[in-house]
Design a protein around this motif. Structure first.
Motif, PDB file in Angstrom:
ATOM      1  N   VAL A   1       0.803  -1.032  -0.204  1.00 34.46           N
ATOM      2  CA  VAL A   1      -0.087   0.044   0.047  1.00 34.46           C
ATOM      3  C   VAL A   1       0.953   1.281  -0.004  1.00 34.46           C
ATOM      4  O   VAL A   1       0.385   2.373  -0.584  1.00 34.46           O
ATOM      5  N   PHE A   2       2.069   1.111   0.574  1.00 36.52           N
ATOM      6  CA  PHE A   2       2.893   2.304   0.517  1.00 36.52           C
ATOM      7  C   PHE A   2       3.681   2.593  -0.649  1.00 36.52           C
ATOM      8  O   PHE A   2       3.926   3.906  -0.799  1.00 36.52           O
ATOM      9  N   SER A   3       3.628   1.592  -1.773  1.00 37.94           N
ATOM     10  CA  SER A   3       4.028   1.880  -2.707  1.00 37.94           C
ATOM     11  C   SER A   3       3.301   2.412  -3.794  1.00 37.94           C
ATOM     12  O   SER A   3       3.833   2.796  -4.984  1.00 37.94           O
ATOM     13  N   LEU A   4       2.054   2.497  -3.421  1.00 40.17           N
ATOM     14  CA  LEU A   4       1.180   2.824  -4.244  1.00 40.17           C
ATOM     15  C   LEU A   4       1.242   4.352  -4.345  1.00 40.17           C
ATOM     16  O   LEU A   4       1.317   5.118  -3.391  1.00 40.17           O
ATOM     17  N   PRO A   5       1.135   5.024  -5.775  1.00 42.67           N
ATOM     18  CA  PRO A   5       1.255   6.502  -5.851  1.00 42.67           C
ATOM     19  C   PRO A   5      -0.090   7.244  -5.316  1.00 42.67           C
ATOM     20  O   PRO A   5      -1.184   6.655  -5.665  1.00 42.67           O
ATOM     21  N   TYR A   6       0.272   8.342  -4.805  1.00 45.36           N
ATOM     22  CA  TYR A   6      -0.766   9.083  -4.268  1.00 45.36           C
ATOM     23  C   TYR A   6      -1.591   8.662  -3.442  1.00 45.36           C
ATOM     24  O   TYR A   6      -2.793   8.861  -3.616  1.00 45.36           O
ATOM     25  N   VAL A   7      -1.143   7.957  -2.567  1.00 46.40           N
ATOM     26  CA  VAL A   7      -2.115   7.410  -1.511  1.00 46.40           C
ATOM     27  C   VAL A   7      -2.448   8.390  -0.532  1.00 46.40           C
ATOM     28  O   VAL A   7      -3.605   8.479   0.184  1.00 46.40           O
ATOM     29  N   PHE A   8      -1.539   9.451  -0.012  1.00 46.18           N
ATOM     30  CA  PHE A   8      -1.683  10.209   1.211  1.00 46.18           C
ATOM     31  C   PHE A   8      -1.901  11.562   0.665  1.00 46.18           C
ATOM     32  O   PHE A   8      -1.139  12.097  -0.338  1.00 46.18           O
ATOM     33  N   LEU A   9      -2.715  12.463   1.367  1.00 45.64           N
ATOM     34  CA  LEU A   9      -3.132  13.810   0.896  1.00 45.64           C
ATOM     35  C   LEU A   9      -1.542  14.504   1.231  1.00 45.64           C
ATOM     36  O   LEU A   9      -1.706  15.353   0.262  1.00 45.64           O
ATOM     37  N   ASP A  10      -1.275  14.431   2.444  1.00 46.64           N
ATOM     38  CA  ASP A  10       0.068  15.227   2.535  1.00 46.64           C
ATOM     39  C   ASP A  10       0.814  14.406   3.617  1.00 46.64           C
ATOM     40  O   ASP A  10       0.248  13.177   4.213  1.00 46.64           O
ATOM     41  N   GLY A  11       1.919  15.219   3.946  1.00 49.17           N
ATOM     42  CA  GLY A  11       2.621  14.605   5.179  1.00 49.17           C
ATOM     43  C   GLY A  11       1.768  14.289   6.558  1.00 49.17           C
ATOM     44  O   GLY A  11       1.996  13.383   7.246  1.00 49.17           O
ATOM     45  N   ASP A  12       0.873  15.244   6.670  1.00 54.37           N
ATOM     46  CA  ASP A  12       0.313  15.303   8.212  1.00 54.37           C
ATOM     47  C   ASP A  12      -0.640  13.971   8.073  1.00 54.37           C
ATOM     48  O   ASP A  12      -0.822  13.375   8.985  1.00 54.37           O
ATOM     49  N   HIS A  13      -1.347  13.858   6.863  1.00 49.84           N
ATOM     50  CA  HIS A  13      -2.156  12.654   6.890  1.00 49.84           C
ATOM     51  C   HIS A  13      -1.373  11.241   7.023  1.00 49.84           C
ATOM     52  O   HIS A  13      -2.061  10.319   7.538  1.00 49.84           O
ATOM     53  N   TYR A  14      -0.041  11.410   6.265  1.00 52.29           N
ATOM     54  CA  TYR A  14       0.590  10.288   6.129  1.00 52.29           C
ATOM     55  C   TYR A  14       1.154   9.833   7.797  1.00 52.29           C
ATOM     56  O   TYR A  14       1.187   8.653   8.065  1.00 52.29           O
ATOM     57  N   TRP A  15       1.531  10.693   8.772  1.00 56.37           N
ATOM     58  CA  TRP A  15       1.833  10.566   9.830  1.00 56.37           C
ATOM     59  C   TRP A  15       0.760  10.174  10.817  1.00 56.37           C
ATOM     60  O   TRP A  15       0.825   9.323  11.797  1.00 56.37           O
ATOM     61  N   LYS A  16      -0.656  10.473  10.614  1.00 54.13           N
ATOM     62  CA  LYS A  16      -1.887  10.354  11.276  1.00 54.13           C
ATOM     63  C   LYS A  16      -1.739   8.908  10.910  1.00 54.13           C
ATOM     64  O   LYS A  16      -2.256   8.055  12.054  1.00 54.13           O
ATOM     65  N   VAL A  17      -1.494   8.150   9.966  1.00 52.47           N
ATOM     66  CA  VAL A  17      -2.046   6.977   9.512  1.00 52.47           C
ATOM     67  C   VAL A  17      -0.888   6.072  10.368  1.00 52.47           C
ATOM     68  O   VAL A  17      -1.137   5.131  10.787  1.00 52.47           O
ATOM     69  N   LEU A  18       0.601   6.283  10.186  1.00 48.54           N
ATOM     70  CA  LEU A  18       1.387   5.689  10.611  1.00 48.54           C
ATOM     71  C   LEU A  18       1.564   5.367  12.189  1.00 48.54           C
ATOM     72  O   LEU A  18       1.586   4.552  12.777  1.00 48.54           O
TER      73      LEU A  18
ATOM     74  N   LEU B   1      -7.302  -1.496   3.004  1.00 53.78           N
ATOM     75  CA  LEU B   1      -6.207  -0.676   3.805  1.00 53.78           C
ATOM     76  C   LEU B   1      -6.621   0.587   2.979  1.00 53.78           C
ATOM     77  O   LEU B   1      -6.523   1.741   3.915  1.00 53.78           O
ATOM     78  N   LEU B   2      -6.432   0.745   1.774  1.00 54.67           N
ATOM     79  CA  LEU B   2      -6.690   1.881   0.839  1.00 54.67           C
ATOM     80  C   LEU B   2      -8.033   2.603   1.383  1.00 54.67           C
ATOM     81  O   LEU B   2      -8.122   4.067   1.594  1.00 54.67           O
ATOM     82  N   LYS B   3      -8.980   2.041   1.685  1.00 54.48           N
ATOM     83  CA  LYS B   3     -10.239   2.621   2.158  1.00 54.48           C
ATOM     84  C   LYS B   3     -10.123   3.176   3.475  1.00 54.48           C
ATOM     85  O   LYS B   3     -10.371   4.241   3.808  1.00 54.48           O
ATOM     86  N   GLN B   4      -9.309   2.342   4.519  1.00 57.91           N
ATOM     87  CA  GLN B   4      -9.283   2.977   5.759  1.00 57.91           C
ATOM     88  C   GLN B   4      -8.361   4.000   5.795  1.00 57.91           C
ATOM     89  O   GLN B   4      -8.634   4.774   6.575  1.00 57.91           O
ATOM     90  N   ILE B   5      -7.256   4.335   4.923  1.00 61.73           N
ATOM     91  CA  ILE B   5      -6.351   5.412   4.879  1.00 61.73           C
ATOM     92  C   ILE B   5      -7.376   6.475   4.582  1.00 61.73           C
ATOM     93  O   ILE B   5      -6.923   7.612   4.934  1.00 61.73           O
ATOM     94  N   SER B   6      -8.090   6.461   3.620  1.00 60.63           N
ATOM     95  CA  SER B   6      -8.824   7.576   2.909  1.00 60.63           C
ATOM     96  C   SER B   6      -9.772   8.084   4.209  1.00 60.63           C
ATOM     97  O   SER B   6     -10.230   9.164   4.037  1.00 60.63           O
ATOM     98  N   GLU B   7      -9.805   7.251   4.932  1.00 65.48           N
ATOM     99  CA  GLU B   7     -11.084   7.729   5.933  1.00 65.48           C
ATOM    100  C   GLU B   7     -10.320   8.286   7.189  1.00 65.48           C
ATOM    101  O   GLU B   7     -10.971   8.826   8.134  1.00 65.48           O
ATOM    102  N   VAL B   8      -8.917   8.467   7.322  1.00 65.64           N
ATOM    103  CA  VAL B   8      -8.451   8.957   8.462  1.00 65.64           C
ATOM    104  C   VAL B   8      -8.414  10.512   8.305  1.00 65.64           C
ATOM    105  O   VAL B   8      -7.899  11.048   7.122  1.00 65.64           O
ATOM    106  N   LYS B   9      -8.849  10.990   9.245  1.00 68.14           N
ATOM    107  CA  LYS B   9      -8.873  12.492   9.186  1.00 68.14           C
ATOM    108  C   LYS B   9      -7.816  13.261   9.991  1.00 68.14           C
ATOM    109  O   LYS B   9      -7.452  12.900  10.981  1.00 68.14           O
TER     110      LYS B   9
END
Length: 337
Positions: free
Chosen positions: A116-133, A329-337
């Motif tokens: 999932v991490f290697s898929l392009p353009y999964v995260f909106l920005d850095g903040d979204h990325y770290w909220k997920v991690l 996982l992609l769906k879950q990541i997209s729902e993280v606010k």
């Protein structure tokens, strides 16, 4: 030749735990200074000593020593002296190495969900990325490798990955057509580069500089600190800020060693690892800015590009996903606010 060894048990009631693994080297020279009854955990990785992740590991080593009052230390072997990224992971699996740093992209060969991490353009920005991690998703992914004898301790920031090339500026996705681009050994990364019309070429990180210099590949993709610290600016003069992926580095530990540790030692190691992650994130922000400035000073042109055009080009990669766990996982990541 590096000789593997086995950590042997010893009783140390003075420090309040029952089983303490003693410091017989798993490989490499003795760098501990010979402290009596000191546990030595060996960590191997492929980065150079100037890289922010290596600096964070040195921070972790210091914190482990402080937390344990010197009873636990970490010997760090950088620059792939103990083997490539995949080789170090395999050493964790057989228990001959305690820890290693690996990219989440390399981990997808052991844990499919990591793709999932290697898929392009999964995260909106850095903040979204770290909220997920730092949330439930990231925690669950760190634990996914335990069935393969791989325990995730923490994530390190590896920023966004961007294309850089020797001769052809990459201003649009079409500029990649026909170029040989180095990628990690990741099917997802290869599919992404192929979708843009380039020829993905897996090459070990330690061999990339010579591959670029010799023309084996026309370019590569990575973050600014890695580009700068490995002096790829000497051969690649075009760097495009397309930010196609955000793939974290991961600190992994052998469960064959972790499971032998007393809970108190586990707590020290885990705390030091997480503190090193927090430390590294702040360092990474500074190093990323400095790395781009260094590249510019060395004659590299840095391009701002239309990210939406790149995202549209690789949309088929998302559409082709047939792994239901990754789709979930992609769906879950997209729902993280």
């Amino acid at each position: 030749m590096f000789v593997g060894g086995i950590l042997v048990g010893a009783f140390l009631s003075a420090v309040g735990f029952s089983v303490f693994l003693r410091g017989q080297r798993l490989a490499g020279p003795d760098k501990s200074g010979g402290v009596a009854n000191q546990m030595v955990l060996k960590l191997g990785h492929g980065l150079d000593t100037a890289h922010p992740v290596h600096v964070a590991m040195e921070f972790m080593k210091t914190r482990v020593e402080e937390l344990s009052a010197g009873q636990v230390t970490i010997d760090i072997y950088p620059s792939a002296v103990l083997g490539s990224e995949v080789q170090c992971i395999e050493q964790l699996q057989n228990g001959s190495l305690a820890m290693t740093k690996t990219s989440a992209a390399a981990m997808e060969n052991f844990i499919p969900e990591m793709s999932v991490f290697s898929l392009p353009y999964v995260f909106l920005d850095g903040d979204h990325y770290w909220k997920v991690l730092n949330g439930d998703i990231g925690t669950e992914l760190l634990a996914k490798g335990e069935s393969k004898f791989l325990k995730g301790l923490c994530y390190y920031d590896a920023g966004s990955r961007n294309f850089y090339t020797k001769q052809t500026p990459i201003r649009t996705p079409d500029d990649l057509k026909g170029l040989k681009i180095r990628v990690m050994t990741s099917k997802t990364a290869m599919d992404m580069v192929s979708a843009m019309g380039a020829a993905p070429t897996p090459i070990a990180w330690g061999e990339l500089y010579s591959a670029l210099a010799q023309g084996t590949v026309d370019g590569a993709e990575n973050n600014p600190p890695s580009f700068s610290s490995n002096k790829h600016y000497e051969v690649c003069k075009h760097f495009s800020l397309d930010g196609h992926t955000r793939i974290p580095d991961m600190l992994m530990m052998s469960t064959k060693i972790w499971n032998k540790l007393d809970p108190q030692v586990q707590e020290w190691v885990q705390q030091a690892a997480q503190e090193s992650s927090d430390f590294q994130r702040e360092l990474w922000k500074k190093e990323s800015i400095a790395a781009l400035e260094k590249a510019k000073a060395e004659g590299v042109t840095v391009y701002e590009v239309d990210v939406a055009a790149f995202a549209a080009k690789v949309a088929p990669v998302h559409a082709a996903i047939n792994n239901q766990e990754v789709r979930a996982l992609l769906k879950q990541i997209s729902e993280v606010k």
